[in-house]
Motif scaffolding. Sequence first.
Motif, PDB file in Angstrom:
ATOM      1  N   TYR A   1       0.823  -1.209   0.000  1.00 29.13           N
ATOM      2  CA  TYR A   1       0.000   0.000   0.000  1.00 29.13           C
ATOM      3  C   TYR A   1       0.858   1.261   0.000  1.00 29.13           C
ATOM      4  CZ  TYR A   1      -3.856   3.128   1.189  1.00 29.13           C
ATOM      5  OH  TYR A   1      -4.795   4.122   1.170  1.00 29.13           O
ATOM      6  N   HIS A   2       2.018   1.190   0.642  1.00 31.06           N
ATOM      7  CA  HIS A   2       2.888   2.363   0.737  1.00 31.06           C
ATOM      8  C   HIS A   2       4.012   2.365  -0.304  1.00 31.06           C
ATOM      9  CE1 HIS A   2       0.918   4.098   4.202  1.00 31.06           C
ATOM     10  NE2 HIS A   2       0.756   2.860   4.636  1.00 31.06           N
ATOM     11  N   GLY A   3       3.934   1.453  -1.272  1.00 28.14           N
ATOM     12  CA  GLY A   3       4.878   1.471  -2.386  1.00 28.14           C
ATOM     13  C   GLY A   3       6.293   1.067  -2.042  1.00 28.14           C
ATOM     14  N   ARG A   4       6.457   0.220  -1.069  1.00 27.55           N
ATOM     15  CA  ARG A   4       7.788  -0.215  -0.626  1.00 27.55           C
ATOM     16  C   ARG A   4       8.174  -1.494  -1.359  1.00 27.55           C
ATOM     17  NH1 ARG A   4       8.618   4.723   1.190  1.00 27.55           N
ATOM     18  NH2 ARG A   4       7.308   5.223   2.973  1.00 27.55           N
ATOM     19  N   GLU A   5       8.579  -1.343  -2.607  1.00 26.84           N
ATOM     20  CA  GLU A   5       8.858  -2.495  -3.458  1.00 26.84           C
ATOM     21  C   GLU A   5       9.899  -3.435  -2.859  1.00 26.84           C
ATOM     22  OE1 GLU A   5      10.076  -3.644  -8.049  1.00 26.84           O
ATOM     23  OE2 GLU A   5      10.361  -1.584  -7.350  1.00 26.84           O
ATOM     24  N   GLU A   6      10.981  -2.910  -2.339  1.00 35.65           N
ATOM     25  CA  GLU A   6      12.019  -3.762  -1.757  1.00 35.65           C
ATOM     26  C   GLU A   6      11.442  -4.618  -0.624  1.00 35.65           C
ATOM     27  OE1 GLU A   6      16.254  -3.506   0.704  1.00 35.65           O
ATOM     28  OE2 GLU A   6      15.338  -1.662  -0.022  1.00 35.65           O
ATOM     29  N   THR A   7      10.630  -4.004   0.217  1.00 38.70           N
ATOM     30  CA  THR A   7      10.031  -4.731   1.327  1.00 38.70           C
ATOM     31  C   THR A   7       9.036  -5.765   0.817  1.00 38.70           C
ATOM     32  OG1 THR A   7      10.319  -2.770   2.713  1.00 38.70           O
ATOM     33  CG2 THR A   7       8.835  -4.474   3.538  1.00 38.70           C
TER      34      THR A   7
ATOM     35  N   GLU B   1       0.970   2.177  -7.397  1.00 39.63           N
ATOM     36  CA  GLU B   1       2.311   1.625  -7.196  1.00 39.63           C
ATOM     37  C   GLU B   1       2.574   0.526  -8.234  1.00 39.63           C
ATOM     38  OE1 GLU B   1       4.332   3.090  -5.409  1.00 39.63           O
ATOM     39  OE2 GLU B   1       3.069   4.287  -4.081  1.00 39.63           O
ATOM     40  N   ASP B   2       2.885   0.949  -9.449  1.00 42.78           N
ATOM     41  CA  ASP B   2       2.996   0.028 -10.579  1.00 42.78           C
ATOM     42  C   ASP B   2       3.991  -1.100 -10.352  1.00 42.78           C
ATOM     43  OD1 ASP B   2       1.312   1.987 -11.563  1.00 42.78           O
ATOM     44  OD2 ASP B   2       2.431   2.303 -13.422  1.00 42.78           O
ATOM     45  N   SER B   3       5.182  -0.790  -9.859  1.00 42.63           N
ATOM     46  CA  SER B   3       6.196  -1.832  -9.689  1.00 42.63           C
ATOM     47  C   SER B   3       5.776  -2.846  -8.618  1.00 42.63           C
ATOM     48  CB  SER B   3       7.562  -1.229  -9.351  1.00 42.63           C
ATOM     49  OG  SER B   3       7.503  -0.508  -8.143  1.00 42.63           O
ATOM     50  N   VAL B   4       5.083  -2.380  -7.606  1.00 41.50           N
ATOM     51  CA  VAL B   4       4.588  -3.279  -6.562  1.00 41.50           C
ATOM     52  C   VAL B   4       3.495  -4.178  -7.135  1.00 41.50           C
ATOM     53  CG1 VAL B   4       3.355  -3.378  -4.359  1.00 41.50           C
ATOM     54  CG2 VAL B   4       5.240  -1.762  -4.658  1.00 41.50           C
ATOM     55  N   VAL B   5       2.602  -3.613  -7.925  1.00 40.30           N
ATOM     56  CA  VAL B   5       1.547  -4.407  -8.559  1.00 40.30           C
ATOM     57  C   VAL B   5       2.185  -5.511  -9.397  1.00 40.30           C
ATOM     58  CG1 VAL B   5      -0.331  -4.403 -10.248  1.00 40.30           C
ATOM     59  CG2 VAL B   5      -0.151  -2.548  -8.569  1.00 40.30           C
ATOM     60  N   ARG B   6       3.161  -5.158 -10.198  1.00 37.54           N
ATOM     61  CA  ARG B   6       3.821  -6.160 -11.052  1.00 37.54           C
ATOM     62  C   ARG B   6       4.463  -7.264 -10.224  1.00 37.54           C
ATOM     63  NH1 ARG B   6       5.125  -1.300 -13.912  1.00 37.54           N
ATOM     64  NH2 ARG B   6       3.814  -1.169 -15.768  1.00 37.54           N
ATOM     65  N   ALA B   7       5.110  -6.902  -9.118  1.00 34.97           N
ATOM     66  CA  ALA B   7       5.745  -7.901  -8.250  1.00 34.97           C
ATOM     67  C   ALA B   7       4.706  -8.838  -7.645  1.00 34.97           C
ATOM     68  CB  ALA B   7       6.539  -7.207  -7.144  1.00 34.97           C
TER      69      ALA B   7
ATOM     70  N   LEU C   1       9.126  -7.334  -2.055  1.00 32.42           N
ATOM     71  CA  LEU C   1       9.906  -8.448  -2.608  1.00 32.42           C
ATOM     72  C   LEU C   1      10.516  -9.306  -1.504  1.00 32.42           C
ATOM     73  CD1 LEU C   1      11.598  -6.570  -5.578  1.00 32.42           C
ATOM     74  CD2 LEU C   1       9.774  -8.296  -5.725  1.00 32.42           C
ATOM     75  N   ALA C   2      10.976  -8.666  -0.441  1.00 32.05           N
ATOM     76  CA  ALA C   2      11.554  -9.418   0.683  1.00 32.05           C
ATOM     77  C   ALA C   2      10.496 -10.269   1.383  1.00 32.05           C
ATOM     78  CB  ALA C   2      12.216  -8.457   1.671  1.00 32.05           C
ATOM     79  N   MET C   3       9.292  -9.724   1.545  1.00 29.79           N
ATOM     80  CA  MET C   3       8.230 -10.490   2.199  1.00 29.79           C
ATOM     81  C   MET C   3       7.808 -11.667   1.317  1.00 29.79           C
ATOM     82  SD  MET C   3       7.916  -9.088   5.144  1.00 29.79           S
ATOM     83  CE  MET C   3       9.687  -8.809   4.956  1.00 29.79           C
ATOM     84  N   ILE C   4       7.749 -11.452   0.022  1.00 31.48           N
ATOM     85  CA  ILE C   4       7.432 -12.542  -0.902  1.00 31.48           C
ATOM     86  C   ILE C   4       8.506 -13.618  -0.803  1.00 31.48           C
ATOM     87  CG2 ILE C   4       7.257 -13.169  -3.344  1.00 31.48           C
ATOM     88  CD1 ILE C   4       5.917 -10.366  -3.772  1.00 31.48           C
ATOM     89  N   ALA C   5       9.768 -13.200  -0.785  1.00 28.07           N
ATOM     90  CA  ALA C   5      10.878 -14.153  -0.685  1.00 28.07           C
ATOM     91  C   ALA C   5      10.830 -14.943   0.622  1.00 28.07           C
ATOM     92  CB  ALA C   5      12.218 -13.421  -0.809  1.00 28.07           C
ATOM     93  N   ARG C   6      10.289 -14.338   1.674  1.00 31.30           N
ATOM     94  CA  ARG C   6      10.167 -15.007   2.968  1.00 31.30           C
ATOM     95  C   ARG C   6       8.900 -15.854   3.077  1.00 31.30           C
ATOM     96  NH1 ARG C   6      13.501 -13.709   7.439  1.00 31.30           N
ATOM     97  NH2 ARG C   6      15.423 -12.908   6.546  1.00 31.30           N
TER      98      ARG C   6
END
Length: 134
Positions: A60-66, A96-102, A68-73
């Motif tokens: 929701y807050h557009g934190r793509e790195e986070t 948040e386009d990049s987050v949606v794609r992830a 991706l890390a949560m998905i990896a976990r």
Amino acid sequence: MTGNPGGRSLTPEEQRRIIDIAMELARTGQTGDLLDFLDHGVPVDITDADGNTFLMLAAYHGREETVLAMIARGADVNLRNTRDQSPVAGAIFKGEDSVVRALVAAGADLDAGTPTARQAAELFGRTHLLEGES
């Protein structure tokens, strides 16, 4: 929660405080610090009082790195909060386009929640984010 070094169980208030701190880390994108909490036994899909997970708040807050890390976990990309909102629909709502794609790449259900990700994309003119998805 596990990993308490002294062997003493945490009180419910201590547990709530830890969850609040960790949720704020997800919300603000402090991925490394959040991963430390997970490494010390905080479950990746734990929820706050509103049913939000770390993944939901990060998305929701557009934190793509986070995200991706949560998905990896192993975070469940389809867990909805108490308002029946999904992480992917929230990311669409916020643009948040990049987050949606992830999230889509990780298997987010585009038809879950209220509104669904598809409905949110249509409503906010972001259907391009879901093109080629079924």
